[in-house]
Write an enzyme that holds these catalytic residues in place. Structure first.
Site, PDB file in Angstrom:
ATOM      1  N   ALA A  76       0.596  -1.505  -0.205  1.00  0.00           N
ATOM      2  CA  ALA A  76      -0.166   0.222   0.051  1.00  0.00           C
ATOM      3  C   ALA A  76       0.848   0.999   0.180  1.00  0.00           C
ATOM      4  CB  ALA A  76      -0.424   0.113   1.837  1.00  0.00           C
ATOM      5  N   SER A  77       2.109   1.484   0.799  1.00  0.00           N
ATOM      6  CA  SER A  77       2.774   2.495   0.789  1.00  0.00           C
ATOM      7  C   SER A  77       3.606   3.080  -0.837  1.00  0.00           C
ATOM      8  CB  SER A  77       4.131   2.425   1.481  1.00  0.00           C
ATOM      9  OG  SER A  77       3.490   2.054   2.736  1.00  0.00           O
ATOM     10  N   GLY A  78       2.885   1.759  -1.950  1.00  0.00           N
ATOM     11  CA  GLY A  78       4.473   1.977  -3.276  1.00  0.00           C
ATOM     12  C   GLY A  78       3.716   2.876  -4.435  1.00  0.00           C
ATOM     13  N   GLY A  79       4.238   2.991  -4.942  1.00  0.00           N
ATOM     14  CA  GLY A  79       3.732   3.643  -6.554  1.00  0.00           C
ATOM     15  C   GLY A  79       2.407   3.408  -7.056  1.00  0.00           C
ATOM     16  N   ASP A  84       2.575  -2.512   4.066  1.00  0.00           N
ATOM     17  CA  ASP A  84       4.267  -3.061   3.175  1.00  0.00           C
ATOM     18  C   ASP A  84       5.191  -3.025   4.432  1.00  0.00           C
ATOM     19  OD1 ASP A  84       5.325  -2.334   1.913  1.00  0.00           O
ATOM     20  OD2 ASP A  84       3.827  -0.713   0.340  1.00  0.00           O
ATOM     21  N   ARG A  87       9.955  -8.169 -17.465  1.00  0.00           N
ATOM     22  CA  ARG A  87       9.436  -8.555 -16.848  1.00  0.00           C
ATOM     23  C   ARG A  87       9.816  -9.653 -16.228  1.00  0.00           C
ATOM     24  NH1 ARG A  87       5.336  -6.501 -19.832  1.00  0.00           N
ATOM     25  NH2 ARG A  87       3.898  -5.057 -18.275  1.00  0.00           N
ATOM     26  N   ASP A  94      -4.744  -3.057 -19.262  1.00  0.00           N
ATOM     27  CA  ASP A  94      -4.241  -3.770 -21.318  1.00  0.00           C
ATOM     28  C   ASP A  94      -5.822  -3.622 -21.367  1.00  0.00           C
ATOM     29  OD1 ASP A  94      -1.914  -4.616 -20.712  1.00  0.00           O
ATOM     30  OD2 ASP A  94      -2.677  -6.641 -20.189  1.00  0.00           O
ATOM     31  N   ARG A 140      -6.262   1.040 -21.673  1.00  0.00           N
ATOM     32  CA  ARG A 140      -5.272   1.681 -22.961  1.00  0.00           C
ATOM     33  C   ARG A 140      -5.494   0.606 -24.222  1.00  0.00           C
ATOM     34  NH1 ARG A 140       0.305  -0.789 -20.299  1.00  0.00           N
ATOM     35  NH2 ARG A 140       0.900   1.150 -19.351  1.00  0.00           N
ATOM     36  N   HIS A 160      -0.259 -10.674 -19.306  1.00  0.00           N
ATOM     37  CA  HIS A 160      -0.096  -9.816 -19.663  1.00  0.00           C
ATOM     38  C   HIS A 160       1.306  -9.049 -19.362  1.00  0.00           C
ATOM     39  CE1 HIS A 160      -1.032  -6.274 -17.348  1.00  0.00           C
ATOM     40  NE2 HIS A 160      -0.729  -6.438 -16.090  1.00  0.00           N
TER      41      HIS A 160
END
Length: 337
Positions: free
Chosen positions: A31-34, A56, A109, A172, A175, A199
């Protein structure tokens, strides 16, 4: 601000309105990430969520305190570090997992695999122990491998339900809708392109022939459009020049998928989203197709539908890479100590 989210299958606007209230505890792991922070913000704004549990390895109390000041009904709790992971998950009905390291320029990836595979396996192990019946929505890349990892870890605990494990591929679709709308001068809120397969790269297969409203492109433009949809993540990584990958659009897409799952759990009928799941639709064990969602997860796999010759070739070309990614995930869990 959120008007573009209106879809035949999901409405972020409606989910952010105050007309419907339901009681669901949703956990965001990472939850703290980008991705995690804007995703948590969107979930906090929704009346579909009564308790937002944030986890997190760092900074979660601050993110939780910040979000808790927002004047919406969801209670927010912040949990930090492995010792608090179990508490974060107890009683959760939906778990969204954006945790992991992001892609940087030049990274594939696959480069992310070892780090993110370990993170996902650890988090899913905790889910299996604390909320085995929750809907598990995995954003962490590479999704083509992290969903097999999720399934195998759940199997080890004897709690695997293939109808409740989702690889979130919604970005996807988002977009594809946007790019088609731009080319045709349409309102993107009214465009819906199913995207099947996986993905990553060529496993991302937009079904332009099944777009609503119906659209057509010359062969060269269709090929270029398909390529752009497949490599859109790299487009963002390059544009951010080392400062990250797709976080805001992924958070939006993750919220859209989570709201669809919650809507279906609350009894809304006709909720359809594409996701990467255990599948019998092709020779691959896991494959993304449109899914009819219900109270218990996947109600019906709607399959591939009628494909054009161009799309049939895309599916055929994706098979080897998908199978390899799936085996990689399964082998990772088999070899875990």
């Amino acid at each position: 601000m959120f008007s573009r989210a209106v879809r035949p299958t999901a409405s972020l606007v409606r989910s952010l309105s105050t007309s419907t209230q339901n009681n669901s505890k949703v956990a965001v792991l990472g939850a703290s990430g980008g991705i995690g922070q804007p995703l948590s913000l969107l979930l906090k704004n929704s009346p579909l969520v009564s308790h937002l549990s944030l986890y997190d390895i760092a900074h979660t109390p601050g993110v939780g305190a910040d979000l808790s000041h927002i004047e919406t009904r969801a209670q927010v709790t912040g949990h930090m570090g492995p010792d608090q992971l179990d508490a974060a998950l107890q009683g959760c009905e939906v778990v969204v997992i954006p945790a992991g390291v992001p892609r940087k320029p030049g990274m594939t990836r696959d480069d992310l695999f070892n780090t993110n595979a370990t993170i996902v396996a650890t988090l899913v192990d905790a889910c299996a122990r604390n909320c085995p019946e929750a809907m598990i929505c995995v954003i962490a890349n590479p999704v083509n491998s992290t969903i097999p990892i999720t399934s195998e870890v759940m199997k080890k605990h004897g709690v695997y339900n293939p109808n409740r494990v989702f690889g979130v591929t919604t970005l996807d679709i988002v977009r594809a809708n946007t790019f088609v709308a731009e080319l045709k001068g349409l309102d993107p809120a009214r465009v819906n392109v199913p995207v099947i397969g996986g993905h990553a790269g060529k496993t991302i297969i937009p079904l332009i022939s099944q777009c609503t409203p119906k659209v057509e492109f010359p062969a060269d433009q269709l090929s270029a459009l398909t390529g752009r949809i497949q490599e859109a993540g790299t487009e963002v990584v390059k544009a951010k020049a080392g400062a990250g990958s797709a976080t805001l659009s992924m958070a939006y897409a993750g919220a859209r998928f989570t709201f669809s799952v919650l809507d279906a759990m609350n009894g809304k009928e006709g909720v359809v989203e594409c996701a990467y799941v255990r599948s019998e639709e092709t020779e691959c064990k896991y494959f993304s197709t449109p899914l009819l969602l219900g109270k218990s997860g996947i109600e019906k796999n709607l399959g591939l539908g009628k494909l054009s010759a161009f799309e049939e070739k895309l599916v055929a070309d994706a098979m080897d890479e998908l199978k390899s990614s799936i085996k990689k995930g399964e082998d990772f869990v088999a070899n875990m100590k």
